[in-house]
Design a protein around this motif. Sequence first.
Motif, PDB file in Angstrom:
ATOM      1  N   VAL A  67       0.735  -0.883   0.705  1.00  0.00           N
ATOM      2  CA  VAL A  67       0.388   0.094  -0.061  1.00  0.00           C
ATOM      3  C   VAL A  67       0.934   1.210  -0.163  1.00  0.00           C
ATOM      4  CG1 VAL A  67      -2.252  -1.011   1.126  1.00  0.00           C
ATOM      5  CG2 VAL A  67      -0.483  -0.045   2.572  1.00  0.00           C
ATOM      6  N   SER A  68       2.012   1.443   0.339  1.00  0.00           N
ATOM      7  CA  SER A  68       2.988   2.085   0.151  1.00  0.00           C
ATOM      8  C   SER A  68       4.448   1.350   0.233  1.00  0.00           C
ATOM      9  CB  SER A  68       2.547   2.402   2.190  1.00  0.00           C
ATOM     10  OG  SER A  68       3.666   4.035   2.039  1.00  0.00           O
ATOM     11  N   ASP A  69       5.676   2.645  -0.212  1.00  0.00           N
ATOM     12  CA  ASP A  69       6.396   2.504  -0.110  1.00  0.00           C
ATOM     13  C   ASP A  69       7.120   3.278  -0.276  1.00  0.00           C
ATOM     14  OD1 ASP A  69       7.569   4.162  -2.538  1.00  0.00           O
ATOM     15  OD2 ASP A  69       6.990   2.698  -3.516  1.00  0.00           O
ATOM     16  N   ASN A  70       8.826   3.079   0.228  1.00  0.00           N
ATOM     17  CA  ASN A  70      10.038   4.232   1.327  1.00  0.00           C
ATOM     18  C   ASN A  70      10.650   4.658  -0.657  1.00  0.00           C
ATOM     19  OD1 ASN A  70      11.650   2.245   0.518  1.00  0.00           O
ATOM     20  ND2 ASN A  70      11.490   1.442   2.783  1.00  0.00           N
ATOM     21  N   ASP A 108      11.075  -1.395  -0.623  1.00  0.00           N
ATOM     22  CA  ASP A 108      10.761  -1.639   0.997  1.00  0.00           C
ATOM     23  C   ASP A 108       9.576  -1.375   0.579  1.00  0.00           C
ATOM     24  OD1 ASP A 108      13.665  -2.660   1.388  1.00  0.00           O
ATOM     25  OD2 ASP A 108      13.612  -0.938   2.819  1.00  0.00           O
ATOM     26  N   TYR A 109       8.960  -1.973   0.297  1.00  0.00           N
ATOM     27  CA  TYR A 109       7.446  -2.158   0.814  1.00  0.00           C
ATOM     28  C   TYR A 109       6.406  -2.067   2.078  1.00  0.00           C
ATOM     29  CZ  TYR A 109       8.010  -2.275  -4.302  1.00  0.00           C
ATOM     30  OH  TYR A 109       8.629  -1.621  -5.476  1.00  0.00           O
ATOM     31  N   TYR A 110       5.368  -1.065   2.307  1.00  0.00           N
ATOM     32  CA  TYR A 110       4.849  -1.701   3.586  1.00  0.00           C
ATOM     33  C   TYR A 110       3.331  -1.799   2.803  1.00  0.00           C
ATOM     34  CZ  TYR A 110       7.783   2.146   5.375  1.00  0.00           C
ATOM     35  OH  TYR A 110       9.087   2.250   5.543  1.00  0.00           O
ATOM     36  N   GLY A 111       2.529  -3.054   4.026  1.00  0.00           N
ATOM     37  CA  GLY A 111       1.613  -3.788   3.526  1.00  0.00           C
ATOM     38  C   GLY A 111       0.891  -4.789   4.413  1.00  0.00           C
ATOM     39  N   TYR A 112       0.191  -5.339   3.703  1.00  0.00           N
ATOM     40  CA  TYR A 112      -0.794  -5.968   4.371  1.00  0.00           C
ATOM     41  C   TYR A 112      -0.255  -7.868   3.606  1.00  0.00           C
ATOM     42  CZ  TYR A 112      -2.832  -2.378   5.953  1.00  0.00           C
ATOM     43  OH  TYR A 112      -2.957  -0.987   6.768  1.00  0.00           O
ATOM     44  N   ILE A 113      -0.196  -8.519   4.512  1.00  0.00           N
ATOM     45  CA  ILE A 113      -1.118 -10.054   4.346  1.00  0.00           C
ATOM     46  C   ILE A 113      -1.978 -10.751   4.078  1.00  0.00           C
ATOM     47  CG2 ILE A 113      -0.642 -12.642   4.984  1.00  0.00           C
ATOM     48  CD1 ILE A 113       2.507 -11.055   4.381  1.00  0.00           C
ATOM     49  N   ILE A 114      -2.146 -11.554   3.051  1.00  0.00           N
ATOM     50  CA  ILE A 114      -3.687 -11.250   2.031  1.00  0.00           C
ATOM     51  C   ILE A 114      -3.288 -12.580   2.504  1.00  0.00           C
ATOM     52  CG2 ILE A 114      -5.152 -11.551  -0.202  1.00  0.00           C
ATOM     53  CD1 ILE A 114      -4.632  -9.023   1.504  1.00  0.00           C
TER      54      ILE A 114
END
Length: 138
Positions: A95-98, A102-108
């Motif tokens: 849902v976002s990157d730096n 690297d990425y920020y997000g959720y396990i699905i």
Amino acid sequence: MDFNQFNEHANRLKASNPIWFALDADPVGIKAEIKIVEKQLNVSLPEDYKEFIEAFGGGYFAFTVIFSVSADSEWNIANQNQSIGLLEKQHFLAVSDNQAGDYYGYIIENGLSEKNLFVMTMITAKLNERSTEISLNI
């Protein structure tokens, strides 16, 4: 921190540090756009993410970028995730990157997101490509 507290905090930061929020952001997301993205990705987007997008939109937000539900955005979450490939390979919805890989997000799992936000580093993603298990460095 609940969303109301976050919203109040974000508004205080905007007032005291307007330059942090001076870059263009995408418009706030609407439910119809969210449903289109969910269908494109075949997932139910996390409630926290939807709440954020409906309040702030995507694109630049202070010192980060939040992937957007706006169809014509360079930060469109469906396009970004299809390009990154972590959703298919790692069951990870970014849902976002730096801006450093690297990425920020959720396990699905089974089309549903876990509640917690995770960080997928470049190193973790490469290690996970060689493994059949998901092992995140958090």
